[in-house]
Motif scaffolding. Structure first.
Motif, PDB file in Angstrom:
ATOM      1  N   ARG A  18       4.631  -1.916  -0.101  1.00  0.00           N
ATOM      2  CA  ARG A  18       4.935  -1.269  -1.387  1.00  0.00           C
ATOM      3  C   ARG A  18       4.097  -0.013  -1.568  1.00  0.00           C
ATOM      4  O   ARG A  18       4.593   1.028  -2.037  1.00  0.00           O
ATOM      5  CB  ARG A  18       4.691  -2.248  -2.537  1.00  0.00           C
ATOM      6  CG  ARG A  18       5.718  -3.378  -2.629  1.00  0.00           C
ATOM      7  CD  ARG A  18       5.605  -4.119  -3.954  1.00  0.00           C
ATOM      8  NE  ARG A  18       4.327  -4.813  -4.092  1.00  0.00           N
ATOM      9  CZ  ARG A  18       4.123  -6.056  -3.686  1.00  0.00           C
ATOM     10  NH1 ARG A  18       5.112  -6.753  -3.124  1.00  0.00           N
ATOM     11  NH2 ARG A  18       2.948  -6.629  -3.852  1.00  0.00           N
ATOM     12  N   PHE A  19       2.829  -0.082  -1.197  1.00  0.00           N
ATOM     13  CA  PHE A  19       1.954   1.085  -1.303  1.00  0.00           C
ATOM     14  C   PHE A  19       2.434   2.191  -0.378  1.00  0.00           C
ATOM     15  O   PHE A  19       2.501   3.373  -0.751  1.00  0.00           O
ATOM     16  CB  PHE A  19       0.515   0.668  -0.954  1.00  0.00           C
ATOM     17  CG  PHE A  19      -0.488   1.787  -0.991  1.00  0.00           C
ATOM     18  CD1 PHE A  19      -0.495   2.734  -2.014  1.00  0.00           C
ATOM     19  CD2 PHE A  19      -1.447   1.908   0.009  1.00  0.00           C
ATOM     20  CE1 PHE A  19      -1.423   3.762  -2.042  1.00  0.00           C
ATOM     21  CE2 PHE A  19      -2.379   2.909   0.003  1.00  0.00           C
ATOM     22  CZ  PHE A  19      -2.373   3.855  -1.031  1.00  0.00           C
ATOM     23  N   ARG A  23      -1.970 -15.475   2.883  1.00  0.00           N
ATOM     24  CA  ARG A  23      -2.668 -14.300   2.347  1.00  0.00           C
ATOM     25  C   ARG A  23      -2.267 -13.047   3.112  1.00  0.00           C
ATOM     26  O   ARG A  23      -2.037 -11.989   2.514  1.00  0.00           O
ATOM     27  CB  ARG A  23      -4.181 -14.491   2.422  1.00  0.00           C
ATOM     28  CG  ARG A  23      -4.751 -15.500   1.442  1.00  0.00           C
ATOM     29  CD  ARG A  23      -6.220 -15.737   1.716  1.00  0.00           C
ATOM     30  NE  ARG A  23      -6.938 -14.475   1.848  1.00  0.00           N
ATOM     31  CZ  ARG A  23      -7.951 -14.272   2.693  1.00  0.00           C
ATOM     32  NH1 ARG A  23      -8.347 -15.236   3.510  1.00  0.00           N
ATOM     33  NH2 ARG A  23      -8.547 -13.108   2.744  1.00  0.00           N
ATOM     34  N   ALA A  44       1.156 -11.871   2.014  1.00  0.00           N
ATOM     35  CA  ALA A  44       1.111 -11.263   0.686  1.00  0.00           C
ATOM     36  C   ALA A  44       0.505  -9.867   0.750  1.00  0.00           C
ATOM     37  O   ALA A  44       0.994  -8.922   0.107  1.00  0.00           O
ATOM     38  CB  ALA A  44       0.314 -12.154  -0.266  1.00  0.00           C
ATOM     39  N   GLU A  45      -0.558  -9.705   1.536  1.00  0.00           N
ATOM     40  CA  GLU A  45      -1.187  -8.397   1.685  1.00  0.00           C
ATOM     41  C   GLU A  45      -0.254  -7.426   2.402  1.00  0.00           C
ATOM     42  O   GLU A  45      -0.237  -6.227   2.088  1.00  0.00           O
ATOM     43  CB  GLU A  45      -2.515  -8.529   2.433  1.00  0.00           C
ATOM     44  CG  GLU A  45      -3.586  -9.249   1.624  1.00  0.00           C
ATOM     45  CD  GLU A  45      -4.852  -9.513   2.417  1.00  0.00           C
ATOM     46  OE1 GLU A  45      -4.961  -8.999   3.569  1.00  0.00           O
ATOM     47  OE2 GLU A  45      -5.728 -10.231   1.913  1.00  0.00           O
ATOM     48  N   HIS A  46       0.517  -7.943   3.358  1.00  0.00           N
ATOM     49  CA  HIS A  46       1.489  -7.089   4.049  1.00  0.00           C
ATOM     50  C   HIS A  46       2.530  -6.553   3.077  1.00  0.00           C
ATOM     51  O   HIS A  46       2.852  -5.360   3.097  1.00  0.00           O
ATOM     52  CB  HIS A  46       2.167  -7.875   5.171  1.00  0.00           C
ATOM     53  CG  HIS A  46       3.349  -7.186   5.764  1.00  0.00           C
ATOM     54  ND1 HIS A  46       3.236  -6.051   6.542  1.00  0.00           N
ATOM     55  CD2 HIS A  46       4.690  -7.450   5.672  1.00  0.00           C
ATOM     56  CE1 HIS A  46       4.444  -5.654   6.921  1.00  0.00           C
ATOM     57  NE2 HIS A  46       5.330  -6.484   6.398  1.00  0.00           N
ATOM     58  N   HIS A  47       3.062  -7.408   2.221  1.00  0.00           N
ATOM     59  CA  HIS A  47       4.062  -6.963   1.247  1.00  0.00           C
ATOM     60  C   HIS A  47       3.461  -5.923   0.293  1.00  0.00           C
ATOM     61  O   HIS A  47       4.116  -4.926  -0.045  1.00  0.00           O
ATOM     62  CB  HIS A  47       4.602  -8.155   0.455  1.00  0.00           C
ATOM     63  CG  HIS A  47       5.450  -9.093   1.260  1.00  0.00           C
ATOM     64  ND1 HIS A  47       6.356  -8.658   2.200  1.00  0.00           N
ATOM     65  CD2 HIS A  47       5.528 -10.452   1.271  1.00  0.00           C
ATOM     66  CE1 HIS A  47       6.962  -9.694   2.754  1.00  0.00           C
ATOM     67  NE2 HIS A  47       6.470 -10.798   2.215  1.00  0.00           N
ATOM     68  N   GLU A  48       2.230  -6.140  -0.117  1.00  0.00           N
ATOM     69  CA  GLU A  48       1.552  -5.171  -0.982  1.00  0.00           C
ATOM     70  C   GLU A  48       1.361  -3.843  -0.252  1.00  0.00           C
ATOM     71  O   GLU A  48       1.540  -2.763  -0.820  1.00  0.00           O
ATOM     72  CB  GLU A  48       0.206  -5.737  -1.423  1.00  0.00           C
ATOM     73  CG  GLU A  48      -0.582  -4.838  -2.351  1.00  0.00           C
ATOM     74  CD  GLU A  48      -1.914  -5.445  -2.746  1.00  0.00           C
ATOM     75  OE1 GLU A  48      -2.759  -4.699  -3.283  1.00  0.00           O
ATOM     76  OE2 GLU A  48      -2.128  -6.656  -2.519  1.00  0.00           O
ATOM     77  N   ARG A  49       1.025  -3.930   1.022  1.00  0.00           N
ATOM     78  CA  ARG A  49       0.811  -2.732   1.841  1.00  0.00           C
ATOM     79  C   ARG A  49       2.115  -1.938   1.985  1.00  0.00           C
ATOM     80  O   ARG A  49       2.110  -0.703   1.914  1.00  0.00           O
ATOM     81  CB  ARG A  49       0.283  -3.161   3.210  1.00  0.00           C
ATOM     82  CG  ARG A  49      -0.081  -2.040   4.160  1.00  0.00           C
ATOM     83  CD  ARG A  49      -0.655  -2.613   5.435  1.00  0.00           C
ATOM     84  NE  ARG A  49      -1.798  -3.462   5.156  1.00  0.00           N
ATOM     85  CZ  ARG A  49      -1.894  -4.746   5.491  1.00  0.00           C
ATOM     86  NH1 ARG A  49      -0.889  -5.339   6.135  1.00  0.00           N
ATOM     87  NH2 ARG A  49      -2.967  -5.440   5.190  1.00  0.00           N
TER      88      ARG A  49
END
Length: 330
Positions: free
Chosen positions: A323-324, A313, A316-321
Motif C-alpha cells: 500500500r505504501f 506478521r 501483514a507487513e507485506h500488505h502494508e508495504r
C-alpha cells in the motif's frame, strides 16, 4: 526469481548474514550458473523422509501454481513496484540535500511458469531453444555517476560498519539531531548508510521489530535444502541420472549437469542444446520435478505451521508495504 532481484537491490547495506544468503541463493537457483550448489549438499541435512508426502502422484502444482511459501512473497509485478517505490524514496532523500537523482530504468519483469527452473531446467521449449543458456536476461542498469558530495549522501560514509547501522527507520528517527562527528552535506546530517539505506528502511523496516525481509527466504532455503536431501528426491534423481547415462551422459546432479559435462563455454550450442533436451525428457521419465515439488511442498507446509505467528506478521507487513509503495509510484 523476481523476489531475488528485489532483495539484492534492497539489501545493499544489510548484514553479512543477509549478503551471504543472497550469494548462496543466487548460486543455487540461477539456471545459467553451472558452478552452483551440487546435488546432495544440503546444509548439513541428512537424507530422510518428511511428513505428509504419501500420495505424491496426486500432487501437481508445478505448472499452474507455486510452492506454499510463494504466497508470502511479492509477485514479480509487486517486486518491480517495490523497486520503483524504493527509487522514489532515494530521489526524495537526495532532493533534501539539494541533489537531483534520476534512477536508472528497471529491467522488464520476466514471468515464471510454476516453479520455473528451481529444480534444474524443466521446460522443453527453453531446452530446445536455449540449451542451458536460457533467454537473454535483462540486467539492472547502473546508477548515474555521482559527484563527491552526492556519493556521500547516496551511499553514506565509505568506511561503514554494517553491524553499527540502525535496523529500522524508527531507530534512525530517534537518533540525536546532530553529533560532533556527524557527516554533514549542505548543512544536513547524512542518514546512516546514506539514501540507499534510508530508502530500504522506510520501505522494509519502518518500525523497530519488523520481520526481517530475509526471514521468508530463509525458510524457503531451508525447505529446498531438506527436500534435496530427502530419500524420495534422491531416488528420483538417481532415476534421472540412469536415464541420462543410457543416452551417453554421465551426470549425477539434475540441478547442474552442465558443470559435470564442461559446458560452461557454450551453454546454448548444439551440444548443450541436445543434452538439455534429453535432460528435460529424463526428468519427465523419472517424474523428478513432480516428486521434488511434492516433497518440498510438504516441508514448506511444516515450516509454515511452525512459524505461523511470524509469517502472519510478515504477510501483514507485506500488505502494508505494498500500500505504501502504491502511494509512492502513482
Amino acid at each position: 526469481m523476481g523476489i531475488l532481484l528485489m532483495v539484492i537491490r534492497g539489501v545493499l547495506m544489510a548484514s553479512e548474514r543477509g549478503r551471504a544468503f543472497i550469494v548462496s541463493l543466487a548460486a543455487c537457483f540461477s539456471l545459467i550458473s553451472l558452478s552452483g550448489c551440487s546435488f546432495g549438499e544440503a546444509e548439513g541435512e541428512e537424507a530422510g523422509r518428511g511428513t505428509g508426502v504419501d500420495a505424491i502422484d496426486d500432487v501437481d502444482g508445478t505448472e499452474g501454481s507455486g510452492l506454499p511459501l510463494d504466497s508470502y512473497f511479492a509477485s514479480p509485478a509487486q517486486a518491480q513496484m517495490l523497486d520503483r517505490a524504493q527509487d522514489v524514496l532515494k530521489k526524495q532523500c537526495m532532493e533534501r540535500y539539494g541533489f537531483s537523482y534520476t534512477p536508472p530504468p528497471l529491467p522488464e519483469v520476466v514471468p515464471v511458469k510454476g516453479v520455473g527452473n528451481r529444480y534444474g531446467i524443466a521446460d522443453p521449449a527453453d531446452a530446445a531453444n536455449f540449451g542451458y543458456g536460457g533467454p537473454d536476461m535483462a540486467t539492472q542498469a547502473d546508477d548515474p555517476p555521482l559527484g563527491e558530495d552526492e556519493a556521500a549522501v547516496f551511499n553514506g560514509p565509505e568506511e561503514l560498519d554494517p553491524d553499527s547501522l540502525p535496523n529500522s527507520q524508527e531507530e534512525v528517527d530517534d537518533l540525536p539531531a546532530s553529533t560532533s562527528n556527524a557527516n554533514l552535506v549542505n548543512g544536513l546530517v547524512v542518514p546512516p548508510g546514506g539514501c540507499i539505506r534510508e530508502s530500504f528502511l522506510k520501505l522494509y523496516a519502518p518500525r523497530a521489530g519488523a520481520v526481517d525481509i530475509l526471514f521468508t527466504q530463509d525458510l524457503e532455503r531451508e525447505s529446498f535444502a531438506r527436500s534435496r536431501a530427502d530419500s524420495r528426491v534422491k531416488d528420483a534423481a538417481s532415476a534421472w541420472s540412469a536415464c541420462m547415462g543410457r543416452s551417453g551422459y554421465e551426470v549425477s546432479d539434475p540441478m547442474n549437469p552442465g558443470r559435470e559435462l564442461n559446458l560452461a563455454e557454450d551453454l546454448s550450442g548444439e551440444k548443450a542444446t541436445a543434452i538439455a533436451v534429453q535432460d528435460v525428457e529424463c526428468k519427465k521419465r523419472a517424474n523428478l520435478i513432480k516428486i521434488w515439488f511434492a516433497v518440498e511442498s510438504s516441508y514448506q507446509h511444516e515450516v509454515i505451521k511452525r512459524e505461523a505467528d511470524t509469517l502472519k506478521r510478515a504477510k501483514a507487513e507485506h500488505h502494508e508495504r505494498i500500500r505504501f509503495a502504491e502511494s509512492l509510484v502513482k
